[in-house]
Design a protein around this motif. Structure first.
Motif, PDB file in Angstrom:
ATOM      1  N   HIS A 403       9.025  93.088  38.868  1.00 40.48           N
ATOM      2  CA  HIS A 403       9.471  94.309  39.552  1.00 40.48           C
ATOM      3  C   HIS A 403       8.291  95.164  39.989  1.00 40.48           C
ATOM      4  O   HIS A 403       7.282  95.270  39.287  1.00 40.48           O
ATOM      5  CB  HIS A 403      10.390  95.118  38.631  1.00 40.48           C
ATOM      6  CG  HIS A 403      11.808  94.622  38.629  1.00 40.48           C
ATOM      7  ND1 HIS A 403      12.724  94.958  37.658  1.00 40.48           N
ATOM      8  CD2 HIS A 403      12.466  93.813  39.492  1.00 40.48           C
ATOM      9  CE1 HIS A 403      13.884  94.372  37.910  1.00 40.48           C
ATOM     10  NE2 HIS A 403      13.747  93.674  39.015  1.00 40.48           N
ATOM     11  N   LYS A 404       8.468  95.798  41.141  1.00 40.29           N
ATOM     12  CA  LYS A 404       7.459  96.689  41.692  1.00 40.29           C
ATOM     13  C   LYS A 404       7.978  98.134  41.674  1.00 40.29           C
ATOM     14  O   LYS A 404       9.092  98.396  41.204  1.00 40.29           O
ATOM     15  CB  LYS A 404       7.078  96.252  43.105  1.00 40.29           C
ATOM     16  CG  LYS A 404       6.521  94.827  43.167  1.00 40.29           C
ATOM     17  CD  LYS A 404       6.079  94.463  44.571  1.00 40.29           C
ATOM     18  CE  LYS A 404       5.588  93.017  44.638  1.00 40.29           C
ATOM     19  NZ  LYS A 404       4.476  92.736  43.703  1.00 40.29           N
ATOM     20  N   LYS A 405       7.201  99.045  42.205  1.00 37.72           N
ATOM     21  CA  LYS A 405       7.564 100.458  42.193  1.00 37.72           C
ATOM     22  C   LYS A 405       8.952 100.699  42.793  1.00 37.72           C
ATOM     23  O   LYS A 405       9.772 101.432  42.230  1.00 37.72           O
ATOM     24  CB  LYS A 405       6.509 101.260  42.960  1.00 37.72           C
ATOM     25  CG  LYS A 405       6.886 102.719  43.205  1.00 37.72           C
ATOM     26  CD  LYS A 405       5.870 103.410  44.114  1.00 37.72           C
ATOM     27  CE  LYS A 405       6.382 104.750  44.624  1.00 37.72           C
ATOM     28  NZ  LYS A 405       5.419 105.400  45.544  1.00 37.72           N
ATOM     29  N   GLU A 433      11.035  97.111  48.731  1.00 40.96           N
ATOM     30  CA  GLU A 433      11.126  95.956  47.835  1.00 40.96           C
ATOM     31  C   GLU A 433      12.557  95.449  47.659  1.00 40.96           C
ATOM     32  O   GLU A 433      12.772  94.260  47.388  1.00 40.96           O
ATOM     33  CB  GLU A 433      10.549  96.293  46.460  1.00 40.96           C
ATOM     34  CG  GLU A 433       9.048  96.500  46.447  1.00 40.96           C
ATOM     35  CD  GLU A 433       8.645  97.941  46.753  1.00 40.96           C
ATOM     36  OE1 GLU A 433       7.498  98.310  46.448  1.00 40.96           O
ATOM     37  OE2 GLU A 433       9.487  98.693  47.302  1.00 40.96           O
ATOM     38  N   ILE A 434      13.564  96.311  47.797  1.00 43.13           N
ATOM     39  CA  ILE A 434      14.945  95.882  47.562  1.00 43.13           C
ATOM     40  C   ILE A 434      15.719  95.734  48.867  1.00 43.13           C
ATOM     41  O   ILE A 434      16.935  95.604  48.851  1.00 43.13           O
ATOM     42  CB  ILE A 434      15.683  96.861  46.620  1.00 43.13           C
ATOM     43  CG1 ILE A 434      15.782  98.257  47.233  1.00 43.13           C
ATOM     44  CG2 ILE A 434      15.011  96.916  45.261  1.00 43.13           C
ATOM     45  CD1 ILE A 434      16.723  99.198  46.490  1.00 43.13           C
ATOM     46  N   SER A 435      15.000  95.711  49.998  1.00 42.62           N
ATOM     47  CA  SER A 435      15.673  95.693  51.307  1.00 42.62           C
ATOM     48  C   SER A 435      14.973  94.717  52.243  1.00 42.62           C
ATOM     49  O   SER A 435      14.323  95.124  53.207  1.00 42.62           O
ATOM     50  CB  SER A 435      15.673  97.102  51.911  1.00 42.62           C
ATOM     51  OG  SER A 435      16.129  98.057  50.985  1.00 42.62           O
ATOM     52  N   PRO A 436      15.133  93.415  52.005  1.00 38.56           N
ATOM     53  CA  PRO A 436      14.357  92.431  52.772  1.00 38.56           C
ATOM     54  C   PRO A 436      14.794  92.237  54.209  1.00 38.56           C
ATOM     55  O   PRO A 436      14.113  91.556  54.958  1.00 38.56           O
ATOM     56  CB  PRO A 436      14.562  91.135  51.974  1.00 38.56           C
ATOM     57  CG  PRO A 436      15.872  91.325  51.275  1.00 38.56           C
ATOM     58  CD  PRO A 436      15.932  92.779  50.936  1.00 38.56           C
ATOM     59  N   LYS A 447       9.298 102.613  52.783  1.00 37.71           N
ATOM     60  CA  LYS A 447      10.748 102.819  52.765  1.00 37.71           C
ATOM     61  C   LYS A 447      11.372 102.194  54.007  1.00 37.71           C
ATOM     62  O   LYS A 447      10.684 101.906  54.992  1.00 37.71           O
ATOM     63  CB  LYS A 447      11.081 104.313  52.707  1.00 37.71           C
ATOM     64  CG  LYS A 447      10.559 105.038  51.469  1.00 37.71           C
ATOM     65  CD  LYS A 447      11.036 106.481  51.459  1.00 37.71           C
ATOM     66  CE  LYS A 447      10.552 107.217  50.208  1.00 37.71           C
ATOM     67  NZ  LYS A 447       9.114 107.508  50.275  1.00 37.71           N
ATOM     68  N   VAL A 448      12.700 102.000  53.945  1.00 36.79           N
ATOM     69  CA  VAL A 448      13.400 101.365  55.057  1.00 36.79           C
ATOM     70  C   VAL A 448      14.561 102.246  55.516  1.00 36.79           C
ATOM     71  O   VAL A 448      15.018 103.128  54.790  1.00 36.79           O
ATOM     72  CB  VAL A 448      13.946  99.975  54.659  1.00 36.79           C
ATOM     73  CG1 VAL A 448      12.812  99.020  54.330  1.00 36.79           C
ATOM     74  CG2 VAL A 448      14.921 100.088  53.488  1.00 36.79           C
ATOM     75  N   GLU A 475       7.556  87.459  56.626  1.00 37.75           N
ATOM     76  CA  GLU A 475       6.801  87.976  55.478  1.00 37.75           C
ATOM     77  C   GLU A 475       7.751  88.433  54.366  1.00 37.75           C
ATOM     78  O   GLU A 475       7.485  88.200  53.176  1.00 37.75           O
ATOM     79  CB  GLU A 475       5.910  89.134  55.925  1.00 37.75           C
ATOM     80  CG  GLU A 475       4.781  88.715  56.864  1.00 37.75           C
ATOM     81  CD  GLU A 475       4.033  89.912  57.438  1.00 37.75           C
ATOM     82  OE1 GLU A 475       4.460  91.068  57.180  1.00 37.75           O
ATOM     83  OE2 GLU A 475       3.032  89.693  58.157  1.00 37.75           O
ATOM     84  N   ARG A 476       8.859  89.064  54.745  1.00 35.99           N
ATOM     85  CA  ARG A 476       9.837  89.509  53.737  1.00 35.99           C
ATOM     86  C   ARG A 476      10.459  88.309  53.025  1.00 35.99           C
ATOM     87  O   ARG A 476      10.665  88.329  51.815  1.00 35.99           O
ATOM     88  CB  ARG A 476      10.945  90.345  54.391  1.00 35.99           C
ATOM     89  CG  ARG A 476      10.476  91.481  55.260  1.00 35.99           C
ATOM     90  CD  ARG A 476      10.294  92.778  54.543  1.00 35.99           C
ATOM     91  NE  ARG A 476      10.142  93.834  55.547  1.00 35.99           N
ATOM     92  CZ  ARG A 476      11.102  94.659  55.939  1.00 35.99           C
ATOM     93  NH1 ARG A 476      12.294  94.593  55.383  1.00 35.99           N
ATOM     94  NH2 ARG A 476      10.876  95.581  56.860  1.00 35.99           N
TER      95      ARG A 476
END
Length: 543
Positions: A403-405, A433-436, A447-448, A475-476
């Motif tokens: 897990h990342k930030k 990180e949670i929105s590929p 952010k996305v 890349e994602r």
């Protein structure tokens, strides 16, 4: 003693079932096998019969002057007074009936007999159809000896067709005076006792057909579910969306973070997966020039079962070219308000005792703002993954090594924020990180452009400004592949055909996914997801 009583009860039930079969055999020997009947002319449902008669009654009696009745006797009044009152009341009733019966509406109804009271040469019964119950008056004079005898011997649960004229009984109940009756189906099983219905929750789910017969509230939930889906389609048709169908069996189950079910194509000798989302194929259609598309369909996620989750569920996803997540917010807020008003009759609804107002503008907060508000931690000030993990350690929030930030921010949100989101609230601008599959915010690439709508602490939908840069998307996917290698069994995998579609070119697009079952729970005030699924997933009983 209890064991003996239970054995006696089993024997009694067995005898009752045997009697029902014997009645069927007797009918078949007489050439009256109900299972040979292929159709029946049903002209009205029970509610339509009542409305029809009320309109007819009002018109037929518009010039009729009710005779003045003596005062209703008090309890304990003299017998002669009571008798005189009853006589006057009956004479007034008969006078009305004489007018009304002259041209009484003729109807033909069909349904399941739920109650029967035999009184010599005349009987009453209740027939239940899709819209409710209607009382039937059956008499030997009207039906004849043979048919009336069959009626008297019939059982609760049998399905009848009834033709006759409508009238109102002296007690005020709109009923059908049967002139013809046909036994359409002989019930060979025994329904639950009528006053308590089917109260075993597990059995309600396993034998939903019995639940629908016995519990009017349950039936109304599923009628309303159908209405909700119909109104969703109406709303989207008004915005020029096209409904499409995409594959359920796929080689690469992408579009969500979930474990898929796996199966095997025998003819192709290939392993395939059941879809976990509708996203990637719908985006291919946007590439193909279908500018506004949606699908309502079943998806399958190999996960746990609880009051809000079922491994197979109904998802709706839609994609609109040339808009972004702001456009999706407007569409979502408008659609939820439209559904509440058209299905529930008001933009204010009540869920489990809590009033929820879908009429007001929905609140908006970024995920970072929400976490800061309810936990006191400002993740915009957190500079590294290690610092984020240290904050999680301080608050006993569990996380994985990979897990990342951004993952930690999401865990903080789930732990500290969700429980407070009762009224409609858009949570926006999730971590990368949670929105590929989502576009980065131009002013903050960590952010996305994504939002989730929360109502009653539940995530109701998930929306993006869709990522259409094929290089960024590759890349994602690579990041997701790395997570899978690190042990994340819910990570997505690179989808080369989808990348090829993006390389051909997808216009700027807004997309969103709605959990239909959870939406139905909200709008029908249902406590558990199983209450809004006709046949929820259940562990098989031992044979």
């Amino acid at each position: 003693m209890a064991k003996k009583n239970n054995n006696e009860q089993v024997q009694d039930i067995g005898q009752l079932l045997k009697v029902r079969r014997e009645k069927l055999v007797a009918l078949q020997k007489k050439g009256e096998d109900p299972f040979q009947i292929t159709s029946y002319d049903q002209t009205h449902h029970s509610d339509e019969v009542k409305s029809l008669y009320e309109e007819y009654e009002a018109e037929a009696l518009k010039d009729y002057v009710e005779p003045e009745l003596p005062p209703e006797p008090e309890e304990g009044a003299d017998n002669e007074v009571v008798a005189a009152y009853r006589k006057a009341k009956k004479e007034a009733y008969n006078a009305r009936r004489e007018i009304l019966d002259a041209n009484a509406p003729k109807v033909s109804v069909a349904g399941r007999m739920m109650f029967k009271r035999v009184m010599g040469k005349a009987s009453f019964a209740n027939i239940r159809d899709l819209k409710g119950d209607i009382q039937i008056y059956a008499s030997k004079d009207a039906l004849g000896d043979e048919l009336y005898s069959v009626f008297k011997k019939c059982d609760i649960g049998d399905i009848w067709g009834v033709k006759g004229y409508v009238f109102r009984t002296m007690t005020g109940e709109i009923s059908i005076h049967a002139e013809e009756m046909v036994l359409l189906t002989k019930s060979l099983q025994i329904l639950p006792e009528k006053y308590h219905g089917l109260t075993d929750t597990d059995m309600r789910y396993r034998q939903r057909y019995v639940d629908l017969i016995m519990n009017q509230e349950s039936r109304e939930v599923f009628v309303k579910r159908s209405q909700i889906i119909k109104e969703i389609r109406n709303f989207l048709a008004g915005r020029d969306f096209m409904e499409v169908e995409t594959p359920m069996l796929v080689h690469n189950a992408g579009g969500a973070a979930a474990r898929p079910f796996e199966t095997h194509y025998n003819s192709l000798d290939e392993d395939v997966k059941l879809r976990i989302s509708l996203e990637l194929y719908l985006k291919r259609l946007i590439v193909g020039g279908l500018e506004r598309v949606y699908e309502i369909g079943r998806v399958f996620r190999n996960e746990g079962v609880d009051t809000r989750h079922n491994p197979e569920f109904t998802l709706m996803e839609l994609y609109q070219a040339y808009t972004d997540y702001e456009g999706m917010m407007e569409l979502t807020e408008s659609m939820f308000r439209y559904l509440a008003e058209n299905v529930c009759g008001s933009a204010k609804i009540t869920y489990q005792g809590t009033e929820i107002d879908l009429g007001k503008p929905f609140a908006r907060m970024t995920m970072t703002e929400a976490v800061k508000k309810y936990s006191g931690v400002d993740f915009d000030e957190v500079k590294s993954d290690e610092e984020a993990k240290a904050l999680a350690d301080e608050r006993d929030i569990e996380y994985e090594d990979f897990h990342k930030k951004g993952d930690i921010l999401n865990l903080f949100f789930e732990e500290f924020v969700e429980e407070h989101l009762i009224q409609p609230t858009f949570i926006m601008d999730h971590p990368l990180e949670i929105s590929p599959l989502t576009k980065k915010k131009p002013d903050d690439p960590t952010k996305v452009e994504r939002f989730e709508l929360f109502i009653n602490t539940w995530e109701m939908c998930n929306a993006y400004s869709e990522l259409n840069d094929p290089i960024d998307q590759r890349e994602r996917f690579a990041m997701q592949d790395a997570n899978a290698e690190a042990g994340d069994d819910e990570a997505e995998h690179t989808d080369e055909d989808f990348l090829n579609a993006l390389e051909i070119g997808m216009p700027p697009t807004g997309g969103i996914g709605y959990g239909i079952d959870r939406l139905v729970m909200l709008l029908t005030d249902s406590a558990a997801i199983r209450d809004v699924l006709l046949f929820p997933t259940l562990k098989q009983l031992d044979k």
